[in-house]
Design an enzyme around this catalytic site. Sequence first.
Site, short mmCIF file in Angstrom:
data_model
loop_
_atom_site.label_atom_id
_atom_site.label_comp_id
_atom_site.label_asym_id
_atom_site.label_seq_id
_atom_site.Cartn_x
_atom_site.Cartn_y
_atom_site.Cartn_z
N SER A 124 46.41 80.58 26.44
CA SER A 124 46.95 79.70 25.40
C SER A 124 48.38 79.32 25.73
O SER A 124 49.12 80.09 26.37
CB SER A 124 46.93 80.47 24.07
OG SER A 124 47.72 79.83 23.11
N TYR A 149 48.39 88.48 18.58
CA TYR A 149 47.38 87.64 19.23
C TYR A 149 47.95 87.05 20.51
O TYR A 149 47.32 87.13 21.59
CB TYR A 149 46.92 86.51 18.29
CG TYR A 149 46.23 85.39 19.03
CD1 TYR A 149 44.93 85.53 19.50
CD2 TYR A 149 46.89 84.18 19.31
CE1 TYR A 149 44.31 84.53 20.22
CE2 TYR A 149 46.28 83.17 20.03
CZ TYR A 149 44.99 83.35 20.48
OH TYR A 149 44.39 82.34 21.20
N LYS A 153 47.02 87.53 24.86
CA LYS A 153 46.80 86.51 25.90
C LYS A 153 47.76 86.77 27.07
O LYS A 153 47.38 86.70 28.23
CB LYS A 153 47.03 85.10 25.32
CG LYS A 153 46.01 84.70 24.30
CD LYS A 153 44.64 84.60 24.95
CE LYS A 153 43.53 84.44 23.93
NZ LYS A 153 42.19 84.68 24.47
P1 NAD Z 1 35.97 81.45 18.39
O1 NAD Z 1 36.36 82.56 17.49
O2 NAD Z 1 35.23 80.30 17.82
O3 NAD Z 1 35.13 82.03 19.64
C1 NAD Z 1 35.33 83.32 20.15
C2 NAD Z 1 33.95 83.93 20.31
O4 NAD Z 1 34.09 85.24 20.84
C3 NAD Z 1 33.19 84.06 19.00
O5 NAD Z 1 31.89 83.55 19.17
C4 NAD Z 1 33.16 85.56 18.73
O6 NAD Z 1 32.02 85.95 18.02
C5 NAD Z 1 33.22 86.12 20.14
N1 NAD Z 1 33.78 87.47 20.29
C6 NAD Z 1 34.96 87.94 19.84
N2 NAD Z 1 35.12 89.22 20.22
C7 NAD Z 1 34.01 89.57 20.92
C8 NAD Z 1 33.58 90.75 21.57
N3 NAD Z 1 34.33 91.86 21.57
N4 NAD Z 1 32.37 90.75 22.19
C9 NAD Z 1 31.59 89.63 22.20
N5 NAD Z 1 31.95 88.49 21.59
C10 NAD Z 1 33.15 88.46 20.97
O7 NAD Z 1 37.30 80.93 19.11
P2 NAD Z 1 37.54 79.66 20.02
O8 NAD Z 1 38.43 78.74 19.28
O9 NAD Z 1 36.25 79.16 20.54
O10 NAD Z 1 38.40 80.31 21.17
C11 NAD Z 1 37.82 80.79 22.36
C12 NAD Z 1 38.88 81.49 23.17
O11 NAD Z 1 39.96 80.59 23.41
C13 NAD Z 1 39.51 82.69 22.47
O12 NAD Z 1 39.79 83.70 23.42
C14 NAD Z 1 40.80 82.13 21.89
O13 NAD Z 1 41.77 83.11 21.72
C15 NAD Z 1 41.20 81.15 22.97
N6 NAD Z 1 42.06 80.07 22.49
C16 NAD Z 1 41.69 79.32 21.40
C17 NAD Z 1 42.52 78.32 20.93
C18 NAD Z 1 42.14 77.49 19.71
O14 NAD Z 1 43.00 76.84 19.15
N7 NAD Z 1 40.88 77.48 19.28
C19 NAD Z 1 43.74 78.06 21.56
C20 NAD Z 1 44.09 78.83 22.68
C21 NAD Z 1 43.24 79.83 23.14
C1 UD1 Z 2 48.73 78.14 16.24
C2 UD1 Z 2 49.16 79.55 16.58
C3 UD1 Z 2 49.16 79.73 18.08
C4 UD1 Z 2 47.79 79.38 18.67
C5 UD1 Z 2 47.47 77.93 18.26
C6 UD1 Z 2 46.11 77.47 18.76
C7 UD1 Z 2 50.70 80.24 14.77
C8 UD1 Z 2 52.11 80.61 14.44
N1 UD1 Z 2 50.48 79.83 16.04
O1 UD1 Z 2 49.64 77.28 16.79
O2 UD1 Z 2 49.46 81.08 18.41
O3 UD1 Z 2 47.81 79.48 20.07
O4 UD1 Z 2 47.47 77.85 16.83
O5 UD1 Z 2 45.11 78.23 18.15
O6 UD1 Z 2 49.81 80.33 13.96
N2 UD1 Z 2 50.37 72.96 9.87
C9 UD1 Z 2 50.66 72.43 8.63
N3 UD1 Z 2 49.81 72.72 7.60
C10 UD1 Z 2 48.70 73.51 7.75
C11 UD1 Z 2 48.41 74.04 9.03
C12 UD1 Z 2 49.29 73.75 10.06
O7 UD1 Z 2 51.65 71.72 8.45
O8 UD1 Z 2 47.98 73.74 6.78
C13 UD1 Z 2 51.27 72.63 10.98
C14 UD1 Z 2 51.87 73.85 11.62
O9 UD1 Z 2 53.05 74.24 10.98
C15 UD1 Z 2 52.12 73.31 13.05
C16 UD1 Z 2 51.01 72.27 13.25
O10 UD1 Z 2 50.52 71.96 11.95
O11 UD1 Z 2 53.34 72.66 13.05
C17 UD1 Z 2 49.88 72.80 14.10
O12 UD1 Z 2 49.46 74.05 13.56
P1 UD1 Z 2 48.25 74.91 14.15
O13 UD1 Z 2 47.03 74.06 14.20
O14 UD1 Z 2 48.19 76.18 13.40
O15 UD1 Z 2 48.66 75.17 15.67
P2 UD1 Z 2 49.98 75.83 16.32
O16 UD1 Z 2 51.07 75.93 15.36
O17 UD1 Z 2 50.26 75.09 17.57
#
Ligand code: NAD
Ligand code: UD1
Length: 339
Positions: A124, A149, A153
Amino acid sequence: MRFLLTGGAGYIGSHTCVSLLDAGHEVVVLDNFVNSCPEAIARVEKIAGKSITLYEGDCCDAAFVSSVFDKEHIDGVVHFAGLKAVGESVRIPLNYYQNNLGATMTLCRVMAEHHVKRIVFSSSATVYGDSKEVPFNESLPMGECTNPYGWTKWMSERIMRDIAFADPEWTVVLLRYFNPVGAHESGLIGEDPSGIPNNLMPFICQTAAGVRDKLSIFGNDYPTPDGTCVRDYIHVMDLADGHVKALEYAMDHQGTEIFNLGTGEGYSVYQMVAAFERANHLTLPHVDAPRRPGDIAVSYADPAKAKAVLHWQAKRTLDDMCRDAWNWQSRNPHGYRQA
Ligand code: NAD
Ligand code: UD1
């Protein structure tokens, strides 16, 4: 090629399944459904017209993970499995360290035992911390994370780099995602947050659907053009396509490489609200609210390395992101659950 996706039933994993199947690869999914459900996989199969081999179990359970590798021929792994709710990670840090680091270490150990040494990891942009240098470039030093969290990462990256350093047979591709939003254009799969969403786009969608009264905009006094935070929102299908390129790259390279997956464009919260209203022809009730602790003012990617090395770049527009997010939400007001 046949790839294992841990956490493949989740938001990004399910979209990546579609891209991999469309590219002609085979997919095996391992998920414990702690934040997803098997219905997502059934819908992926419907979209792609192909089947997926699914194993239900915990990535921290070495015997279970090992049994999957015993049964399947796997060419490479994408490791999505992890817990991702930032606020929850502050409340119950041990669960996050145990699950996210435990899953990474168990998986890598079992992979090595089975001589499968190619892994693509879901990292991330949070690992850059509050860097003042934007856009974020992969060569920047890693920063201080603001929550457990983020540290999982940061530490997972470190662990996998050390593994690849110790054993040159490993290929580790660390993908630093910026802000994934949107859904597959069919509206059959999308983000299905349980409880109160953390991130902006699910909050916008639930507000548009009337599930929530109004959107709170966290902070309008940041040092940005309109005072609200700037982020690099990327369509989840572009992100999914990036995984196909990363896996194909991993097949004929060794060592560790890091790639940002973002568009290189930053949009403010006000701009996101306006874009959503414009793309979907609706009005979104919103109100200015105090800053959210831990937020940084500006985050966007320098995506040049992914373009040069992986031959990948985001193609979809902000309007596509807003339209596809709302298409999923309005077709599935209760996510994958029945009303
Ligand atoms: P998500 O929660 O939708 O998917 C994660 C999946 O992992 C889920 O299906 C969950 O059931 C499974 N899981 C969790 N722990 C497990 C375990 N111990 N064993 C087996 N399965 C397990 O999340 P996502 O948004 O699809 O994110 C996927 C990955 O990307 C995650 O590692 C997340 O941290 C990372 N990531 C997500 C974002 C975002 O904004 N969505 C941003 C940066 C990084
Ligand atoms: C968040 C996480 C970050 C993670 C990323 C992607 C925090 C502090 N950071 O970041 O660790 O990697 O998501 O999953 O949670 N916002 C509003 N109103 C809302 C929700 C969000 O104004 O109801 C704003 C937030 O303040 C931010 C922007 O929208 O400025 C984006 O928010 P969000 O989608 O949570 O992503 P990140 O802040 O980038």
